[in-house]
Design a protein around this motif. Structure first.
Motif, PDB file in Angstrom:
ATOM      1  N   LYS A   1     -37.223  -1.495  12.563  1.00  0.00           N
ATOM      2  CA  LYS A   1     -36.862  -1.984  11.019  1.00  0.00           C
ATOM      3  C   LYS A   1     -37.907  -2.723  10.298  1.00  0.00           C
ATOM      4  CE  LYS A   1     -34.156  -6.216  12.090  1.00  0.00           C
ATOM      5  NZ  LYS A   1     -32.814  -6.855  11.870  1.00  0.00           N
ATOM      6  N   ASN A   2     -37.710  -2.828   9.155  1.00  0.00           N
ATOM      7  CA  ASN A   2     -38.549  -3.654   8.240  1.00  0.00           C
ATOM      8  C   ASN A   2     -37.739  -4.637   7.504  1.00  0.00           C
ATOM      9  OD1 ASN A   2     -40.919  -2.496   8.967  1.00  0.00           O
ATOM     10  ND2 ASN A   2     -40.367  -0.574   7.661  1.00  0.00           N
ATOM     11  N   PRO A   3     -37.645  -5.663   7.961  1.00  0.00           N
ATOM     12  CA  PRO A   3     -36.750  -6.711   7.600  1.00  0.00           C
ATOM     13  C   PRO A   3     -36.556  -7.089   6.069  1.00  0.00           C
ATOM     14  CG  PRO A   3     -37.881  -7.632   9.486  1.00  0.00           C
ATOM     15  CD  PRO A   3     -38.499  -6.432   8.835  1.00  0.00           C
ATOM     16  N   ALA A   4     -35.612  -7.291   5.312  1.00  0.00           N
ATOM     17  CA  ALA A   4     -35.424  -7.550   3.845  1.00  0.00           C
ATOM     18  C   ALA A   4     -36.297  -8.789   3.780  1.00  0.00           C
ATOM     19  CB  ALA A   4     -33.880  -7.723   3.503  1.00  0.00           C
ATOM     20  N   GLY A   5     -36.982  -8.795   2.517  1.00  0.00           N
ATOM     21  CA  GLY A   5     -37.715 -10.038   2.264  1.00  0.00           C
ATOM     22  C   GLY A   5     -39.090 -10.139   2.739  1.00  0.00           C
ATOM     23  N   MET A   6     -39.653  -9.111   3.435  1.00  0.00           N
ATOM     24  CA  MET A   6     -40.754  -9.072   4.174  1.00  0.00           C
ATOM     25  C   MET A   6     -41.553  -7.780   3.350  1.00  0.00           C
ATOM     26  SD  MET A   6     -41.527 -10.127   7.774  1.00  0.00           S
ATOM     27  CE  MET A   6     -42.919  -9.229   7.712  1.00  0.00           C
ATOM     28  N   TYR A   7     -42.878  -8.190   3.129  1.00  0.00           N
ATOM     29  CA  TYR A   7     -43.814  -7.256   2.621  1.00  0.00           C
ATOM     30  C   TYR A   7     -43.487  -5.794   3.386  1.00  0.00           C
ATOM     31  CZ  TYR A   7     -46.909  -7.686   6.480  1.00  0.00           C
ATOM     32  OH  TYR A   7     -47.356  -8.008   7.941  1.00  0.00           O
ATOM     33  N   HIS A   8     -43.879  -4.517   2.364  1.00  0.00           N
ATOM     34  CA  HIS A   8     -43.636  -3.331   3.071  1.00  0.00           C
ATOM     35  C   HIS A   8     -45.000  -3.160   3.786  1.00  0.00           C
ATOM     36  CE1 HIS A   8     -42.583   0.911   3.150  1.00  0.00           C
ATOM     37  NE2 HIS A   8     -43.614   1.140   2.955  1.00  0.00           N
ATOM     38  N   PRO A   9     -44.710  -2.583   5.005  1.00  0.00           N
ATOM     39  CA  PRO A   9     -46.049  -2.293   5.837  1.00  0.00           C
ATOM     40  C   PRO A   9     -47.041  -1.778   4.996  1.00  0.00           C
ATOM     41  CG  PRO A   9     -43.889  -1.632   6.975  1.00  0.00           C
ATOM     42  CD  PRO A   9     -43.606  -1.975   5.653  1.00  0.00           C
ATOM     43  N   VAL A  10     -48.293  -2.079   5.333  1.00  0.00           N
ATOM     44  CA  VAL A  10     -49.377  -1.373   4.712  1.00  0.00           C
ATOM     45  C   VAL A  10     -49.856  -0.230   5.384  1.00  0.00           C
ATOM     46  CG1 VAL A  10     -50.255  -3.686   3.795  1.00  0.00           C
ATOM     47  CG2 VAL A  10     -51.213  -2.819   6.108  1.00  0.00           C
ATOM     48  N   GLY A  11     -49.352   0.215   6.168  1.00  0.00           N
ATOM     49  CA  GLY A  11     -49.764   1.291   7.130  1.00  0.00           C
ATOM     50  C   GLY A  11     -48.324   2.396   7.553  1.00  0.00           C
ATOM     51  N   ASN A  12     -48.630   3.008   8.382  1.00  0.00           N
ATOM     52  CA  ASN A  12     -47.509   3.890   8.928  1.00  0.00           C
ATOM     53  C   ASN A  12     -46.847   3.208  10.157  1.00  0.00           C
ATOM     54  OD1 ASN A  12     -47.612   5.556   6.849  1.00  0.00           O
ATOM     55  ND2 ASN A  12     -48.953   7.313   8.034  1.00  0.00           N
ATOM     56  N   TYR A  13     -46.267   2.027  10.177  1.00  0.00           N
ATOM     57  CA  TYR A  13     -45.931   1.292  11.415  1.00  0.00           C
ATOM     58  C   TYR A  13     -44.602   0.571  10.711  1.00  0.00           C
ATOM     59  CZ  TYR A  13     -48.030  -2.783   9.213  1.00  0.00           C
ATOM     60  OH  TYR A  13     -48.329  -3.689   8.168  1.00  0.00           O
TER      61      TYR A  13
ATOM     62  N   TRP B   1     -51.921  10.824  13.472  1.00  0.00           N
ATOM     63  CA  TRP B   1     -50.182  10.008  13.627  1.00  0.00           C
ATOM     64  C   TRP B   1     -49.136  10.739  13.221  1.00  0.00           C
ATOM     65  CZ3 TRP B   1     -50.020   5.133  15.662  1.00  0.00           C
ATOM     66  CH2 TRP B   1     -49.195   4.418  15.369  1.00  0.00           C
ATOM     67  N   GLY B   2     -49.312  11.674  12.206  1.00  0.00           N
ATOM     68  CA  GLY B   2     -48.230  12.397  11.634  1.00  0.00           C
ATOM     69  C   GLY B   2     -47.631  13.438  12.523  1.00  0.00           C
ATOM     70  N   LYS B   3     -48.807  14.000  13.395  1.00  0.00           N
ATOM     71  CA  LYS B   3     -48.313  15.097  14.341  1.00  0.00           C
ATOM     72  C   LYS B   3     -47.541  14.341  15.627  1.00  0.00           C
ATOM     73  CE  LYS B   3     -52.353  17.941  13.584  1.00  0.00           C
ATOM     74  NZ  LYS B   3     -53.669  18.316  14.027  1.00  0.00           N
ATOM     75  N   MET B   4     -47.790  13.085  15.977  1.00  0.00           N
ATOM     76  CA  MET B   4     -47.171  12.448  16.820  1.00  0.00           C
ATOM     77  C   MET B   4     -45.913  11.797  16.564  1.00  0.00           C
ATOM     78  SD  MET B   4     -47.894  10.631  20.099  1.00  0.00           S
ATOM     79  CE  MET B   4     -49.436  10.900  20.407  1.00  0.00           C
ATOM     80  N   PHE B   5     -45.845  11.227  15.272  1.00  0.00           N
ATOM     81  CA  PHE B   5     -44.519  10.672  14.694  1.00  0.00           C
ATOM     82  C   PHE B   5     -44.091  11.242  13.344  1.00  0.00           C
ATOM     83  CE2 PHE B   5     -47.228   7.315  16.738  1.00  0.00           C
ATOM     84  CZ  PHE B   5     -46.386   7.141  17.859  1.00  0.00           C
ATOM     85  N   SER B   6     -42.633  11.302  13.254  1.00  0.00           N
ATOM     86  CA  SER B   6     -42.148  11.786  12.038  1.00  0.00           C
ATOM     87  C   SER B   6     -42.332  10.524  11.141  1.00  0.00           C
ATOM     88  CB  SER B   6     -41.043  12.188  11.974  1.00  0.00           C
ATOM     89  OG  SER B   6     -39.921  11.124  12.762  1.00  0.00           O
ATOM     90  N   CYS B   7     -41.297  10.052  10.831  1.00  0.00           N
ATOM     91  CA  CYS B   7     -41.683   9.004   9.867  1.00  0.00           C
ATOM     92  C   CYS B   7     -40.783   7.302  10.219  1.00  0.00           C
ATOM     93  CB  CYS B   7     -40.976   8.983   8.315  1.00  0.00           C
ATOM     94  SG  CYS B   7     -39.084   9.429   8.341  1.00  0.00           S
ATOM     95  N   ASP B   8     -40.343   7.651  11.814  1.00  0.00           N
ATOM     96  CA  ASP B   8     -39.754   6.573  12.414  1.00  0.00           C
ATOM     97  C   ASP B   8     -40.824   6.080  13.038  1.00  0.00           C
ATOM     98  OD1 ASP B   8     -37.748   5.095  13.501  1.00  0.00           O
ATOM     99  OD2 ASP B   8     -37.074   6.609  14.970  1.00  0.00           O
ATOM    100  N   TYR B   9     -41.445   5.387  12.521  1.00  0.00           N
ATOM    101  CA  TYR B   9     -42.868   4.810  13.303  1.00  0.00           C
ATOM    102  C   TYR B   9     -42.536   3.435  14.227  1.00  0.00           C
ATOM    103  CZ  TYR B   9     -44.869   7.169   9.259  1.00  0.00           C
ATOM    104  OH  TYR B   9     -44.986   8.377   8.547  1.00  0.00           O
ATOM    105  N   PRO B  10     -43.376   3.449  15.260  1.00  0.00           N
ATOM    106  CA  PRO B  10     -43.315   2.201  16.184  1.00  0.00           C
ATOM    107  C   PRO B  10     -44.136   1.100  15.532  1.00  0.00           C
ATOM    108  CG  PRO B  10     -45.091   3.603  17.069  1.00  0.00           C
ATOM    109  CD  PRO B  10     -44.339   4.376  15.800  1.00  0.00           C
ATOM    110  N   ALA B  11     -43.978  -0.158  16.155  1.00  0.00           N
ATOM    111  CA  ALA B  11     -44.702  -1.400  15.748  1.00  0.00           C
ATOM    112  C   ALA B  11     -46.234  -0.813  15.989  1.00  0.00           C
ATOM    113  CB  ALA B  11     -44.341  -2.305  16.494  1.00  0.00           C
ATOM    114  N   MET B  12     -47.250  -1.460  15.170  1.00  0.00           N
ATOM    115  CA  MET B  12     -48.699  -0.973  15.477  1.00  0.00           C
ATOM    116  C   MET B  12     -49.600  -2.132  15.275  1.00  0.00           C
ATOM    117  SD  MET B  12     -51.095   2.059  13.829  1.00  0.00           S
ATOM    118  CE  MET B  12     -50.775   1.453  12.132  1.00  0.00           C
TER     119      MET B  12
END
Length: 132
Positions: A9-21, A97-108
């Motif tokens: 998850k990306n908690p509410a009130g936090m900035y949107h991730p700047v990449g695919n994580y 990265w897209g070949k490995m992950f769909s849009c359910d990204y891990p922490a990075m």
């Protein structure tokens, strides 16, 4: 509520991730944890290509082989650490990265450093995975 799965998850009130994580990846208690050594862009013949993008491709291929060896998939990956000695071609990295992950990204985490274990290595990726 069933908590026997890996959640991201990306908690509410936090900035949107700047990449695919994802900001937070949580594994349930008593999960089996797998930590890889840093994987490099060596090919199946033991050669390290000169180009960074070739090394990126080989590194992701090597990670896939490790996952398969433990009956894991990219869905089991909870954390990825990337170190590079050269400026990344982000379009190419995210293509792989897209070949490995769909849009359910891990922490990075990614960091640029001056050198890795051998002078010809330009990228190294470490993966943490969990089996529930």
């Amino acid at each position: 509520m069933d908590k026997s799965f890996i959640s991201r998850k990306n908690p509410a009130g936090m900035y949107h991730p700047v990449g695919n994580y994802t900001h937070i990846t949580k594994i349930p208690r008593n999960s089996e944890l797998f930590v890889t050594s840093g994987q490099i862009g060596v090919d199946k013949n033991g050669e390290i290509p000169e180009g960074l993008n070739e090394q990126v491709k080989n590194t992701f291929d090597n990670i896939r082989k490790l996952l398969v060896s433990e009956e894991l998939t990219s869905e089991n990956i909870i954390k990825v650490n990337i170190w590079a000695t050269k400026k990344m071609d982000w379009d190419y990295l995210y293509e792989e990265w897209g070949k490995m992950f769909s849009c359910d990204y891990p922490a990075m985490t990614i960091g640029y450093i001056t050198e890795l274990g051998l002078p010809e290595i330009k990228i190294e990726i470490e993966v943490w995975a969990a089996k529930v």
